[in-house]
Structure formats: structure tokens, C-alpha cells
Design an enzyme around this catalytic site. Structure first.
Site, PDB file in Angstrom:
ATOM      1  N   GLY A   1       0.409 -18.229  12.796  1.00  0.00           N
ATOM      2  CA  GLY A   1       0.231 -17.952  14.224  1.00  0.00           C
ATOM      3  C   GLY A   1       1.138 -16.840  14.725  1.00  0.00           C
TER       4      GLY A   1
ATOM      5  N   GLN B   1      -1.709 -13.226   7.727  1.00  0.00           N
ATOM      6  CA  GLN B   1      -1.995 -14.594   7.284  1.00  0.00           C
ATOM      7  C   GLN B   1      -0.707 -15.325   6.889  1.00  0.00           C
ATOM      8  OE1 GLN B   1      -5.014 -15.821   7.467  1.00  0.00           O
ATOM      9  NE2 GLN B   1      -4.626 -17.834   6.567  1.00  0.00           N
TER      10      GLN B   1
ATOM     11  N   GLU C   1     -10.315  11.426   8.038  1.00  0.00           N
ATOM     12  CA  GLU C   1     -10.352  12.385   6.920  1.00  0.00           C
ATOM     13  C   GLU C   1     -11.417  12.010   5.887  1.00  0.00           C
ATOM     14  OE1 GLU C   1      -7.201  14.589   5.372  1.00  0.00           O
ATOM     15  OE2 GLU C   1      -5.898  14.281   7.107  1.00  0.00           O
TER      16      GLU C   1
END
Length: 385
Positions: A347, A343, A370
Site C-alpha cells: 500500500g 508491489q 524516440e
């Protein structure tokens, strides 16, 4: 109040910090430059294996009496964390070497330890762990792979799924049913070698992340192995498998810490360089709050993981809770931090030209393997301190 610099509680020892510097320098020089290509080409990170083996960092947990470095649980965590900061796929080399061989360390005969831990320590072969099956994931005790006694041999038949580094590893710790009437108490553990007749591998899985670490099915078709390759007593395999996971879940927490740290470091540098509205975006409070939360949660996860590692080394009574808690919390935090890093890059974060989208994809598996984080919460609830 005067400060005391020699108050060493809640601080890793000096040798741990020196180890971190060593591994970080190696990871930045010899692993990070190949991380994007390893992911893009979905190929095994051979450069990382070569570099880690040359520096004796590929299986640091092996005790000194078998030719290993004899690293403690915290040192092992730091190695995995620093490799994962550069490349999560590569961090599966030291992590899965521990996972695969720990049943031998915990329950194997002296002869078995000498036979398999020595080559592992020397770098002559990696170890993988075969527990999961197509119909036995979270319910591992529901496995179908069978081992039948035949004189001085055991004959194995069955399929294991989601096996990390399958096809690359020389050695496999395999859980198989030796007495179907007893459910988990009828499961035994064995060492199987890649070269054993009847061992074969499926095609590599096409995965979201950790693409450099091959994940395949392992097939056992009348695989005949000497009886002395059983790990521990007959019927103790499941208990050994669960005891192993108490220790190795902390290595998954270490991977989560590493990838989260890598994403935070990259995002922190980026927001100081990226300018919008005439100033670095790091000057905007909304961005500062995101970074503060990322750093805070990462530090909380690290403290929990290091505490769990210390408990692993001491084999404390509450290890099961702390191992599950560290794995669950650190992996949830890693997913959050890597997503926030994407974020913060906007872009650019969504493109493969920058490393944070890879880190976000790689982080996801730490919430799943796991033992899923849902299963970790069951484990924690059953083992509340």
C-alpha cells in the site's frame, strides 16, 4: 585457475567508474531532494540544470574542440543513468541536449558547429529536437512542416508535437519538407532559435510522468532563417534524423536503467526494514525471488546498453540493431522492475509519500518516446545482425 585482475573486457574503464561516483554523489545531493516536488508541481527542475551545468555534466557529449567535455557514448550513458536514478525528468537535460544537437555534430557545417555547440557546452542554451507532428509520429516521413527557399533564407511553417524541453531550450533542430515530391528524401534539417520571429509554443502537456520536463507543441509561423542554418545538404534531413536516433536511443536505455536501479535500490532497503509475521519481509522466499529477477533483468539490460554505447562510439555496422534492442529491452525491463517495486512496498508503494510510484510513472515513457517499442521491433527485424 588463477584470476587475472587486468582482464578488462566487459568492464567499464576506471574513469567511467569514477565518473559514475561523481554523478551519483551530485544527483543524491543536488537533484534527488527536489525530485518529488518537481513531479508534484510539474515544474522544470531548475536545481538540476544549475547543478549539472556547474559540474559541466549538462551536455557532456559536445566535442572538446567546441568547448565541451568530449565524453564518449558510454560516459554519456553513465551520466544519464545516474541522474535518472534520482529523477528521470532531470535526466532529460543531458539526454535531450544530445538528441537536439547530435544532428549538428553529425551533419552540420564547421561554422554551424562553432556557432551552436559552443553556447551549448557553456550552458548558455539547451537544444531540443523537433521531428514528431500531430499526424506524423511513428511515420515521421509523413510530416507536413514546410520550408520554402526565399533568396538567402528559408521560411518555415508548421507544427511540431511532443517536443521535450520546448520553451526552455534556446535551440531547436527542426525537420521540415523542402521537396514534397520526394517523401523522406525531400526532408531537410535546420537550426531554429527560440528568439526567431514567428516561433511560439503551446501549453505544456499534462502527462502521466516526467512532469518536470516540459513537453509542448512548437509553432512556426513564417519563421525566416538564414540559409546557412540548414544542417547538411538539402534533402538529407531525414537520414540525419534516423542516424541521430541510432545513437540517442541508447540514452533512453540509460534512463530506463537509472529509474530501474533507483526503484530496485529503494525496494531492497524497504523489504529489509519492513517486518510482517515477526520478521523482515526480505526473509520470505517470494520476495527474494522478485528481487532476484529484478536484479538479473536489470543487469542484462545494462550489459546490452553498455555494449550498444560502445558500438555507438565506434559507429559499428550493427549499431542500428543494438541501439533499438537496448532501448526496447531496457525500457521493458524498467517498466517491470518499477511495477514490482511498487508491489514490494504494498500500500505504501501506491502513495506519493514514497518514490516508487513516481518511478513507475516515469518509466512508462521510455517504452514510447524516440520510437515506440513496437517500432523498435520493426527496426530490429529489418537490421538483424
Amino acid at each position: 585457475m588463477a584470476g587475472s585482475t587486468d582482464f578488462d573486457l566487459y568492464r567499464p574503464a576506471e574513469e567511467h567508474e569514477m565518473l559514475r561516483e561523481t554523478v551519483r554523489a551530485l544527483a543524491e545531493a543536488k537533484i534527488a531532494p527536489f525530485a518529488a516536488a518537481v513531479d508534484e508541481e510539474a515544474r522544470f527542475p531548475q536545481e538540476a540544470l544549475d547543478a549539472l551545468t556547474a559540474a559541466d555534466l549538462h551536455a557532456v557529449h559536445v566535442p572538446e574542440e567546441y568547448g565541451g567535455a568530449g565524453a564518449d557514448a558510454l560516459a554519456t550513458v553513465i551520466v544519464i543513468e545516474e541522474v535518472a536514478r534520482a529523477c528521470v525528468s532531470s535526466s532529460l537535460i543531458p539526454a535531450v541536449n544530445k538528441l537536439g544537437s547530435l544532428p549538428v555534430v553529425l551533419s552540420g557545417s564547421e561554422a554551424l558547429k562553432k556557432k551552436y555547440l559552443g553556447p551549448l557546452a557553456k550552458g548558455d542554451g539547451m537544444f531540443s529536437y523537433c521531428l514528431s507532428e500531430p499526424d506524423a509520429g511513428s511515420d515521421a516521413a509523413g510530416m507536413k512542416t514546410r520550408a520554402v527557399r526565399d533568396g538567402d533564407f528559408w521560411v518555415l511553417n508548421g507544427v511540431k508535437r511532443w517536443i521535450t524541453n520546448a520553451g526552455v531550450s534556446e535551440y531547436y533542430t527542426v525537420m521540415a519538407v523542402t521537396d514534397p515530391e520526394k517523401r523522406s528524401k525531400g526532408i531537410s534539417a535546420f537550426v531554429v532559435e527560440k528568439s526567431d520571429e514567428g516561433v511560439s509554443f503551446g501549453a505544456p502537456e499534462k502527462k502521466l510522468g516526467i512532469k518536470g520536463s516540459p513537453t509542448r507543441e512548437v509553432y512556426f509561423d513564417n519563421v525566416r532563417i538564414p540559409a546557412d542554418r540548414m544542417i547538411g545538404e538539402e534533402g538529407t534531413g531525414f537520414a540525419t534524423a534516423m542516424k541521430t536516433l541510432d545513437h540517442t536511443r541508447i540514452t533512453i536505455a540509460a534512463q530506463a536503467l537509472g529509474v530501474a536501479q533507483g526503484a530496485l535500490d529503494y525496494a531492497k532497503g524497504y523489504v529489509q526494514e519492513r517486518k510482517q509475521f515477526g520478521k523482515p519481509i526480505a526473509d520470505f522466499q517470494g520476495v527474494q525471488f522478485m528481487l532476484a529477477d529484478m536484479a538479473m533483468k536489470l543487469e542484462a539490460a545494462r550489459q546490452l546498453t553498455y555494449s550498444a554505447a560502445a558500438k555507438s562510439e565506434r559507429v559499428d555496422a550493427d549499431l542500428t540493431f543494438f541501439g533499438a534492442a537496448a532501448k526496447c529491452f531496457a525500457s521493458d525491463v524498467a517498466m517491470e522492475i518499477t511495477t514490482d517495486a511498487v508491489q514490494l512496498l504494498g500500500g505504501y508503494g501506491y502513495t506519493r509519500d514514497y518514490p516508487v510510484e513516481r518511478m513507475m510513472r516515469d518509466a512508462k515513457i521510455t517504452q514510447i518516446y524516440e520510437g515506440t517499442n513496437q517500432v523498435q521491433r520493426i527496426v530490429m527485424a529489418r537490421n538483424l545482425p
